[in-house]
Design a protein around this motif. Sequence first.
Motif, PDB file in Angstrom:
ATOM      1  N   GLY A 198      63.439  19.290   5.534  1.00 12.44           N
ATOM      2  CA  GLY A 198      63.149  17.965   4.986  1.00 12.44           C
ATOM      3  C   GLY A 198      62.154  18.014   3.848  1.00 12.44           C
ATOM      4  N   TYR A 199      61.127  18.858   3.977  1.00 10.68           N
ATOM      5  CA  TYR A 199      60.088  18.928   2.947  1.00 10.68           C
ATOM      6  C   TYR A 199      60.645  19.469   1.643  1.00 10.68           C
ATOM      7  CZ  TYR A 199      55.349  19.403   1.146  1.00 10.68           C
ATOM      8  OH  TYR A 199      54.217  19.265   0.400  1.00 10.68           O
ATOM      9  N   ILE A 200      61.433  20.541   1.719  1.00  9.04           N
ATOM     10  CA  ILE A 200      62.033  21.121   0.520  1.00  9.04           C
ATOM     11  C   ILE A 200      63.011  20.144  -0.114  1.00  9.04           C
ATOM     12  CG2 ILE A 200      63.594  22.948  -0.287  1.00  9.04           C
ATOM     13  CD1 ILE A 200      62.272  24.811   1.754  1.00  9.04           C
ATOM     14  N   ALA A 201      63.790  19.464   0.714  1.00 11.31           N
ATOM     15  CA  ALA A 201      64.758  18.502   0.188  1.00 11.31           C
ATOM     16  C   ALA A 201      64.075  17.379  -0.580  1.00 11.31           C
ATOM     17  CB  ALA A 201      65.601  17.923   1.334  1.00 11.31           C
ATOM     18  N   ARG A 202      62.990  16.816  -0.041  1.00 18.14           N
ATOM     19  CA  ARG A 202      62.306  15.712  -0.719  1.00 18.14           C
ATOM     20  C   ARG A 202      61.594  16.179  -1.983  1.00 18.14           C
ATOM     21  NH1 ARG A 202      64.810  11.746  -0.025  1.00 18.14           N
ATOM     22  NH2 ARG A 202      63.086  10.462  -0.768  1.00 18.14           N
ATOM     23  N   LEU A 203      60.956  17.349  -1.900  1.00 14.53           N
ATOM     24  CA  LEU A 203      60.237  17.860  -3.061  1.00 14.53           C
ATOM     25  C   LEU A 203      61.186  18.200  -4.200  1.00 14.53           C
ATOM     26  CD1 LEU A 203      57.584  18.875  -4.349  1.00 14.53           C
ATOM     27  CD2 LEU A 203      58.028  21.095  -3.284  1.00 14.53           C
ATOM     28  N   LEU A 204      62.270  18.901  -3.893  1.00 17.46           N
ATOM     29  CA  LEU A 204      63.223  19.297  -4.934  1.00 17.46           C
ATOM     30  C   LEU A 204      63.947  18.077  -5.490  1.00 17.46           C
ATOM     31  CD1 LEU A 204      64.527  21.515  -6.550  1.00 17.46           C
ATOM     32  CD2 LEU A 204      66.130  21.911  -4.665  1.00 17.46           C
ATOM     33  N   ARG A 205      64.237  17.092  -4.664  1.00 14.67           N
ATOM     34  CA  ARG A 205      64.871  15.866  -5.153  1.00 14.67           C
ATOM     35  C   ARG A 205      63.997  15.192  -6.200  1.00 14.67           C
ATOM     36  NH1 ARG A 205      63.919  10.628  -4.509  1.00 14.67           N
ATOM     37  NH2 ARG A 205      65.663   9.124  -4.641  1.00 14.67           N
ATOM     38  N   SER A 206      62.694  15.078  -5.911  1.00 12.80           N
ATOM     39  CA  SER A 206      61.779  14.448  -6.862  1.00 12.80           C
ATOM     40  C   SER A 206      61.725  15.229  -8.174  1.00 12.80           C
ATOM     41  CB  SER A 206      60.367  14.351  -6.261  1.00 12.80           C
ATOM     42  OG  SER A 206      60.378  13.564  -5.090  1.00 12.80           O
TER      43      SER A 206
END
Length: 325
Positions: A198-206
Amino acid sequence: MRSASLQIHLGFKLATAALAVAGSVVLLMALTRLIPGDPATVILGSRATPEAVATLNARIGLDKPLIEQVFTFFGRLASGDLGEDVFNGRPVLSLVLNALPNTAALAVASMLCAVALGVPLALFSARWPGGKTDRMVAFLSVGFISTPSFVVSVFLLMVFSVHLRWFPVLGAGESGNLGDQLWHLVLPTAALAAGWVGYIARLLRSSLLEVLGENHVRTLRAYGVSQTKIMMKYALKPAILPTLAVLGMGFGELLGGAVFAEVIFNRPGLGSLIYDAIRTRNYPVVQGGVFVIVMLYVLTNLIADLSQSLIDPRERARRTSGQGH
């Protein structure tokens, strides 16, 4: 100028790392004094004579002032000595090195799993921002991030090992049988990787959305380049660079989080070694194990930070400009 800036940055990071390691050792030794009960009495039993208790305290080094214990620890460390196991006299360094491969394998597998799942989720989310896919990924990401790894560990163990019996319950697999060892690694890996997915997904999305909003991307769209090609060829590489530093921090935290997973799944490793040592008040093993974990945490963060400085031209330009001023 650029070389001097990187050297100054490296020197600052090394000094910070040394302070962090020294501070952790001092804090750990101070905490051992705050735990109720005399360690020697716990180890030897309530019927131990005062002479035996004093002898063991002297052997462990707990009869010395805290500052002297710290200097003694680092003095031994200079020669590669982390102390001896209180019960069997084995070198702590040998115990740690024997346990480290299992913990490292679990941390690496968890990080690879988190990246393999988090990057596609980020791409899908950024491809259709505000849509159903984006909202679903956001919901899953927040759920993964907010759930502690030990809760996920217990849930996976109860559902997939106890109830469904798809995976083995405990242990690390038969020695020499790679397939069995990998099968035992699945659930602990999933438990540790969940939050970082979840953390990687949100960070990379931003980061992707930020890159997709830049002028050169608008120009590519004006020339008719497809959104998928823009995402994969032009946006993903610069967007993933800030994630490098997070991955370094994440690997260090996964090493710490492995303590819970190894205890819950009864896996041999640094986590189980430190847990058993705390339970039996085997302080030399506790200090040696925690010291190695802190060193690995600091080292992975340092490598990630330097990698970002070398790979990302914007980061190099920022530090060079700062050095010039």
